[in-house]
Design an enzyme around this catalytic site. Structure first.
Site, PDB file in Angstrom:
ATOM      1  N   CYS A  83       0.853  -1.186   0.000  1.00 43.78           N
ATOM      2  CA  CYS A  83       0.000   0.000   0.000  1.00 43.78           C
ATOM      3  C   CYS A  83       0.884   1.229   0.000  1.00 43.78           C
ATOM      4  CB  CYS A  83      -0.956   0.014   1.190  1.00 43.78           C
ATOM      5  SG  CYS A  83      -0.162  -0.174   2.781  1.00 43.78           S
ATOM      6  N   GLU A 132      -8.054   8.588   3.907  1.00 45.08           N
ATOM      7  CA  GLU A 132      -7.647   8.206   2.559  1.00 45.08           C
ATOM      8  C   GLU A 132      -8.809   7.910   1.634  1.00 45.08           C
ATOM      9  OE1 GLU A 132      -3.165   6.560   3.213  1.00 45.08           O
ATOM     10  OE2 GLU A 132      -4.735   5.045   3.159  1.00 45.08           O
TER      11      GLU A 132
END
Length: 197
Positions: A83, A132
Site C-alpha cells: 500500500c 484516505e
C-alpha cells in the site's frame, strides 16, 4: 526506480532527501492540491489519494507483508501485499505497480482495478491519522519475492482460514480489514469460490 513524468521530479540526483508530496482530494476523489506526507497524516488528517494491492498465488493464497520496524507509520504490523500513495500526477495503477516492485521485488503477472474506498482510521500508537481515498487493486504474483528489508520485515502467503487465525492473533494495520472487505468482490472474481474469500 523506473523514471516516468510523475516520478522524475521525485528522483534525487544529489542524494539529498526530498519532501514527499501527496495528492489531496475531495470526497469524490478529485485532486484539490498537495500536502507533505507527514503533514497529511497528522491529526485530524487531510483526505489524500492512496492505493492498496492484494496479490495472490496460483493456489488463491493472499500475500501479506509485515511492515518493517523502521517505518514511521504502523511499524511491525501485518497488512495487505502493498500500500502507499501515488506521487502528484501519477496514476494509481502505475503507483501500485511501482511500489509493489520497490517493496517486494516483483512485478505482478496480473494487476486489475478493484474499486475505491474512503476511510478515516486513527492510529493510536503513533497519533497519525489515515484519511484516505484508496484505489484498490488485485492481482497475481508468480515469481519469487525479493523484499526490501527497509520496507518489509516478513512476508506470508495465507488462505482465507489462515488469515482469520492470524488476524485474531497478530497485530494488523488499522486499515487492513476496511480495504480487504472493499476489495472482496474483485478478490472472489480473481480467486474463484473454492478459495473462500
Amino acid at each position: 526506480m523506473p523514471i516516468t513524468p510523475a516520478t522524475e521530479t521525485h528522483s534525487s540526483t544529489n542524494g539529498a532527501a526530498q519532501a514527499i508530496l501527496l495528492e489531496l482530494v475531495d470526497e469524490k476523489g478529485v485532486t484539490i492540491g498537495t500536502a507533505e506526507k507527514l503533514a497529511a497524516h497528522q491529526a485530524p488528517g487531510q483526505l489524500h489519494r492512496a492505493f492498496s494491492v492484494f496479490l495472490f498465488d496460483e493456489q488463491g493464497r493472499l500475500l501479506l507483508q509485515q511492515r518493517a520496524l523502521g517505518k514511521y507509520h504502523s511499524p511491525g504490523v501485518w497488512s495487505n501485499t502493498c500500500c502507499g500513495h501515488p506521487y502528484p500526477g501519477e496514476a494509481p495503477f502505475a503507483a501500485a505497480a511501482r511500489r509493489t516492485y520497490e517493496e517486494l521485488g516483483v512485478s505482478p503477472s496480473l494487476l486489475a482495478e478493484a474499486g475505491t474506498v474512503r476511510y478515516n482510521h486513527p492510529d493510536p500508537a503513533s497519533g497519525l491519522v489515515e484519511q484516505e481515498f484508496n484505489h484498490l487493486f488485485v492481482g497475481l504474483v508468480q515469481t519469487p519475492l525479493a523484499p526490501d528489508p527497509e520496507e518489509v520485515a516478513e512476508t506470508a502467503f495465507v488462505t482465507a482460514q489462515e488469515l482469520a487465525e492470524r488476524h485474531a492473533r497478530d497485530t494488523f494495520s488499522a486499515w487492513f480489514m476496511t480495504v480487504l472487505d472493499a476489495a472482496r468482490p474483485a478478490v472472489r472474481e480473481l480467486t474463484g469460490p473454492a478459495a473462500g474469500w
